[in-house]
Design a protein around this motif. Sequence first.
Motif, PDB file in Angstrom:
ATOM      1  N   GLU A  33     -55.675  17.844   2.353  1.00 23.64           N
ATOM      2  CA  GLU A  33     -56.653  17.312   3.309  1.00 23.64           C
ATOM      3  C   GLU A  33     -56.663  15.781   3.290  1.00 23.64           C
ATOM      4  O   GLU A  33     -56.697  15.142   4.344  1.00 23.64           O
ATOM      5  CB  GLU A  33     -58.043  17.844   2.983  1.00 23.64           C
ATOM      6  N   SER A  74     -55.434  13.475   6.516  1.00 21.59           N
ATOM      7  CA  SER A  74     -56.376  12.559   7.165  1.00 21.59           C
ATOM      8  C   SER A  74     -56.057  11.088   6.959  1.00 21.59           C
ATOM      9  O   SER A  74     -56.396  10.260   7.791  1.00 21.59           O
ATOM     10  CB  SER A  74     -57.791  12.826   6.651  1.00 21.59           C
ATOM     11  N   GLU A  75     -55.417  10.752   5.835  1.00 21.29           N
ATOM     12  CA  GLU A  75     -55.229   9.340   5.513  1.00 21.29           C
ATOM     13  C   GLU A  75     -53.782   8.860   5.563  1.00 21.29           C
ATOM     14  O   GLU A  75     -53.550   7.651   5.657  1.00 21.29           O
ATOM     15  CB  GLU A  75     -55.804   9.049   4.126  1.00 21.29           C
ATOM     16  N   PRO A  82     -55.519   9.913  11.159  1.00 19.40           N
ATOM     17  CA  PRO A  82     -56.878   9.907  11.711  1.00 19.40           C
ATOM     18  C   PRO A  82     -57.816   8.893  11.049  1.00 19.40           C
ATOM     19  O   PRO A  82     -58.649   8.307  11.709  1.00 19.40           O
ATOM     20  CB  PRO A  82     -57.369  11.334  11.464  1.00 19.40           C
ATOM     21  N   LEU A  83     -57.695   8.686   9.763  1.00 16.18           N
ATOM     22  CA  LEU A  83     -58.614   7.784   9.073  1.00 16.18           C
ATOM     23  C   LEU A  83     -58.002   6.433   8.716  1.00 16.18           C
ATOM     24  O   LEU A  83     -58.611   5.646   8.008  1.00 16.18           O
ATOM     25  CB  LEU A  83     -59.141   8.450   7.789  1.00 16.18           C
ATOM     26  N   ARG A  84     -56.801   6.172   9.202  1.00 16.93           N
ATOM     27  CA  ARG A  84     -56.159   4.893   8.900  1.00 16.93           C
ATOM     28  C   ARG A  84     -55.306   4.468  10.086  1.00 16.93           C
ATOM     29  O   ARG A  84     -54.429   5.190  10.525  1.00 16.93           O
ATOM     30  CB  ARG A  84     -55.285   5.016   7.656  1.00 16.93           C
TER      31      ARG A  84
END
Length: 129
Positions: free
Chosen positions: A81, A85-86, A98-100
């Motif tokens: 996960e 995401s990162e 998505p997060l970076r």
Amino acid sequence: MELRDRAEEFRLLIRDRDTKFTATFDEIFTAGGIRILKTPPRAPRANAFAERWIGSLRRELLDRIIIVNAHHLRRVLATYEIHFSEHRPHRSLGQAAPLRALPDPVEDDIKVIRRDRLGGLIHEYAQVA
């Protein structure tokens, strides 16, 4: 894993209208204080996001690793996960995660390091300053 052990962590269950989900199934979750939302009838794309995540998880991870117990599964899923995401590039985000956001392009020679995750199953690359 018993639902009652972690029921307070969940507030919502999203499910489709398949006949395999009986009234008893719903009662178990509502008794734990979990609200049930059903996807719209005859909406085949309503599950697209969940199916995409599960498909990626299965193809990139679960098809390539043997899970030995529930604790191992939770650790592997948590690691994936974070990677998803990162670090993992997504086509719909222009190869960003998505997060970076993507770093600004650099004209100079750069040094790149590789970090192995999950025993080398996943490789993450980072630019060294």
